[in-house]
Design a protein around this motif. Structure first.
Motif, PDB file in Angstrom:
ATOM      1  N   ARG A   1       7.921  -6.886  -4.588  1.00 31.20           N
ATOM      2  CA  ARG A   1       7.065  -6.557  -5.722  1.00 31.20           C
ATOM      3  C   ARG A   1       7.525  -7.289  -6.986  1.00 31.20           C
TER       4      ARG A   1
ATOM      5  N   TRP B   1       4.833   0.065  -9.766  1.00 31.51           N
ATOM      6  CA  TRP B   1       5.043  -1.382  -9.892  1.00 31.51           C
ATOM      7  C   TRP B   1       6.052  -1.687 -10.990  1.00 31.51           C
TER       8      TRP B   1
ATOM      9  N   ASN C   1       0.808  -1.220   0.000  1.00 25.69           N
ATOM     10  CA  ASN C   1       0.000   0.000   0.000  1.00 25.69           C
ATOM     11  C   ASN C   1       0.838   1.265   0.000  1.00 25.69           C
TER      12      ASN C   1
ATOM     13  N   ASN D   1       2.429   2.559  -2.320  1.00 25.92           N
ATOM     14  CA  ASN D   1       2.245   3.299  -3.558  1.00 25.92           C
ATOM     15  C   ASN D   1       1.367   2.451  -4.464  1.00 25.92           C
ATOM     16  N   HIS D   2       0.398   3.060  -5.119  1.00 26.55           N
ATOM     17  CA  HIS D   2      -0.541   2.244  -5.895  1.00 26.55           C
ATOM     18  C   HIS D   2      -0.412   2.403  -7.399  1.00 26.55           C
ATOM     19  N   THR D   3       0.422   3.327  -7.860  1.00 22.62           N
ATOM     20  CA  THR D   3       0.440   3.596  -9.298  1.00 22.62           C
ATOM     21  C   THR D   3       1.048   2.427 -10.074  1.00 22.62           C
TER      22      THR D   3
END
Ligand code: CU
Lengths: 552, 236
Positions: A35, A27, A19, A21-23
């Protein structure tokens, strides 16, 4: 960050690697090993699905003795694409690139792997190679079998061999980079107190796998590259018409591809060690033997490739030596199996989903390994070579071994990776369905092969139909079993119970941090004070850590 | 969260200390070189097998190569290894000017090597000796006895195999030289900005390891490819 010291309810709101960073960009440009592990997980799941569709086509064709669903030409392409995608794009990256990437720094008490940029690069290389393979697939596929034997692959095949070769060449580098990264990370980034012989056995498995990846992969890379030149420039070392030696290709191919079997199964063995220890609450019996047997498999695995060529004009004496060493390489695998069984003996066993997978692994891998000895016997191999017996044997090792272990591991560390608990009931049901479906699919193939059914044929004599129908029926059960985790694991992301830091009360640094872990893995500097699998100390370690966090 | 190691220049955030970072870099390069060794190893195996299968073709093919140019390149590379080693030493003793000078000389020697290699490749293409299907059409010895680039009819196919292995091995080596040239440009750029000193110099050391490896591969390639047929000159 004092959050770690606060009660569990507020901990759930804390910043973690998911959570933070969601952009999409965060990723795609991430350097975080966790990740990258997730990126690999998503990509190989896609390849597994595609490879699975090809497998379904094979089993559908073989329901009837006559080749009525696919043309012979098409059937060749289907089984080749099944093999190539499953081996190079699913099995080889499966555990190392997903669970390995996610867990290795956590288990070491490190913030990341040694070279995070190379790690991301390896994923991009994998995607480029995978995209090329997808293009190969839609532009006609390949029909040589996953083994690419020349001169068929060098001149006669009228399919996308060059493109597939270049794709495998490129993908090889992602495997090399992962291996290199893991090796260096284990060598240089262990937490204080984490000596080599305190490492979880999963890491010994990762280390041995990396060894094969860095030693073997370059050889297949140069081999498929030479093959690509052979087709495009008509210039070569394999095609007899050009003065080349086709058996040389087989030597160079199997020099990698036999050890590659261990790239596929040693990580699985590592996972099984972790699951069995945690689910029986006992230290693995004979830790040192299990650790060294991984290395022994990796090293001796490089000396057995000739057992694929008992029928390829290899000298009888050479064959004898390869046969002997192949028998010898079964010993470390047997040591592991006996030690796992000894660990379970008198343990307090809990039959959660990961343990069901582990038990399935023990049985299936034993059958897979033992039938390998049948094939290592030169005389018997003349009869069994290129039959369904071989097909059944390697599916018992790769599906019954590696995929079962991969699924077991995925369930075991799912709470850690996602912070959610999956449905235990559905987990157990699907594990049992997979076990039954798998055996129904592949056990009849041993019999078929023994009776003389050759592999890679799209039609067969009517006497074999019953066994083929059984196998196809099993395959549909197996397919159902594989779909189920896809559904309930995805559902758990939305509806699952929030996972605690250590839902299994397991030993190991990865359980001594929040689920999911924070961005840099730990909110404290991990120090290891106990031997591996010292389950009595789990509570004590946790309390001591919380005390330190409160005073800090 | 621990505050240590936050502001050390050149230290990546995921390492605990400079020593750990340096060790990781060095171990990483050694592991990479092992991979490289297996890469070339596959080709050395191919060489060994075909040399024993086609001894005459290999002798004759080797005779077709330009030995003096190969020898010159060997000397150029050994010199470049020396200048690279001096560069590493200069970095360790914090001699900025000498470091830049040695790196630039190494780069120049690398370019000289690649230039000579290009001349050799071009002459092979010119003599129709590049072994692809459409380009391999050498002069035949029986028809042109005084042509030094002619091949006996009986050895035409064997020589072709040799030449392919020659192009494959030296081509892969030249590719590594080109990568090395790019690496040197990067190191020179960093050195000019004064990034390296007696504390932080691991990129130079690690780059040096790579450079010596590429050199040592050539040390094996030169005799195997250029010298195995040189004695045929005695007849001329
Ligand atoms: Cu094998």
């Amino acid at each position: 960050m004092e959050i770690a010291a606060q009660p569990a309810e507020t901990q759930e709101e804390s910043v973690n690697y998911l959570n933070v960073n969601h952009t999409v960009k965060s990723w795609l440009l991430t350097l975080d090993h966790k990740r990258i592990g997730i990126l690999y997980l998503l990509s190989i799941s896609l390849f597994f699905l595609i490879g699975g569709i090809y497998a379904s086509l094979i089993r559908l064709e073989l329901v009837t003795p006559r080749g009525d669903l696919l043309t012979p030409e098409m059937y060749n392409r289907v089984f080749t694409m099944h093999g190539v995608i499953m081996i190079f794009f699913f099995l080889i990256p499966s555990i190392p690139a997903t669970l390995g990437n996610f867990l290795l720094p956590l288990m070491l008490g490190a913030k990341d792997v040694a070279f995070p940029r190379l790690n991301l690069l390896s994923w991009y290389i994998f995607i480029i190679g995978g995209a090329m393979m997808m293009y190969t697939l839609v532009s006609g596929g390949i029909d040589t079998g996953w083994t690419f034997y020349p001169p068929y692959s060098s001149i006669y095949s009228n399919s996308q061999v060059t493109l597939a070769g270049v794709s495998i060449f490129i993908t090889g580098f992602s495997s090399i980079l992962t291996g290199l990264n893991f090796m260096v990370t284990i060598h240089t980034m262990r937490a204080p107190g984490l000596t080599w012989f305190r490492m979880p056995l999963f890491l010994w498995g990762m280390y041995s796998t990396s060894l094969i990846q860095i030693l073997g992969t370059p050889v297949i890379a140069i081999t498929v590259l030479a093959l690509a030149f052979e087709r495009t420039l008509q210039i070569g070392i394999f095609d007899p018409k050009l003065g080349g030696d086709p058996v040389l290709f087989q030597h160079m191919f199997w020099f990698y591809s036999h050890p590659a079997v261990y790239i596929m199964v040693i990580p699985g063995m590592g996972v099984i060690s972790e699951i069995i220890a945690s689910m029986t609450r006992k230290a693995i019996f004979g830790y040192h033997f299990v650790a060294f047997s991984s290395l022994a498999i990796a090293v001796f695995g490089f000396l057995v490739w000739g057992h694929h060529m008992f029928t390829s004009s290899q000298s009888m004496y050479q064959g004898l030596v390869f046969s002997l060493i192949t028998y010898a390489v079964a010993i470390p695998s047997a040591i592991k199996t006996f030690n796992w069984v000894a660990t379970i003996y008198k343990g307090s066993v809990s039959y959660d989903t990961p343990m069901i997978y582990a038990l399935a692994f023990l049985g299936l891998f034993t059958i897979g390994g033992m039938t390998g000895l049948f094939l290592a016997a030169m005389g018997l191999d003349i009869h069994l070579h290129d039959t369904y017996f071989v097909v059944a044997h390697f599916h018992y090792v790769m599906v019954g071994g590696q995929i079962i272990a991969y699924l077991g591991g995925l369930h075991f560390w799912w709470p850690k990776m996602t912070g959610r608990m999956y449905s235990e009931i559905w987990g157990r049901i699907s594990a049992v369905i997979i076990f039954l479906g798998f055996n129904l699919t592949f056990f009849p193939q041993f019999v078929l092969g023994y009776l003389g059914m050759p592999r890679r044929y799209h039609a067969y004599v009517p006497e074999f139909q019953t066994l083929h129908v059984l196998s196809s029926a099993g395959a549909s059960i197996l397919a159902l079993g594989f779909l189920m985790p896809g559904i309930y694991l995805t559902a758990s992301l939305f509806f699952g119970k929030k996972a605690e830091a250590n839902p299994w009360q397991a030993y190991g640094l990865e359980w001594q941090t929040a689920s999911p872990p924070p961005l840099e893995n730990f909110t404290y500097d991990p120090v290891v004070t106990h031997e591996a699998y010292d389950f009595d100390s789990v509570k004590e370690i946790q309390e001591a850590r919380e005390k330190v966090a409160v005073t800090a | 969260m621990s505050e240590h190691a936050e502001h050390v220049p050149g230290l990546a955030h995921h390492f605990v200390s400079m020593e750990q970072q340096k060790e990781a870099g060095t171990v990483g390069m050694w592991v990479f070189l092992v991979t490289e060794l297996m890469f070339f190893g596959g080709l050395f195996l191919v060489y060994t097998i075909f040399r024993s299968t086609y001894p005459l073709g290999f002798e004759y093919g080797s005779f077709l190569l330009n030995m003096p140019l190969g020898l010159t390149n060997t000397i150029v590379l050994i010199l470049s290894s020396l200048t690279m080693a001096m560069g590493v030493h200069s970095a360790q003793t914090n001699k900025q000017g000498a470091l830049q000078m040695y790196l630039i000389v190494t780069l120049l020697l690398c370019l000289v090597f690649l230039g000579i290699k290009t001349v050799e490749y071009r002459s092979k293409l010119h003599d129709h000796l590049f072994p692809a299907y459409t380009t391999y059409n050498p002069a035949i010895k029986e028809a042109e006895p005084n042509n030094h680039h002619a091949v006996p009819q009986a050895l035409k196919s064997e020589v072709r195999t040799f030449l392919w292995i020659y192009f494959l091995m030296t081509g892969l080596h030249a590719f590594h030289m080109i990568v090395g040239a790019g690496m040197l440009v990067g190191l020179i750029w960093m050195a000019r900005k004064g990034k390296f000193n007696d504390v932080y110099n691991s990129p130079i050391e690690i780059g040096g390891l790579y450079w010596h490896f590429v050199d040592i591969v050539w040390i094996f390639l030169f005799p195997l490819l250029y010298l195995s047929g040189y004695h045929l000159n005695v007849g001329h």
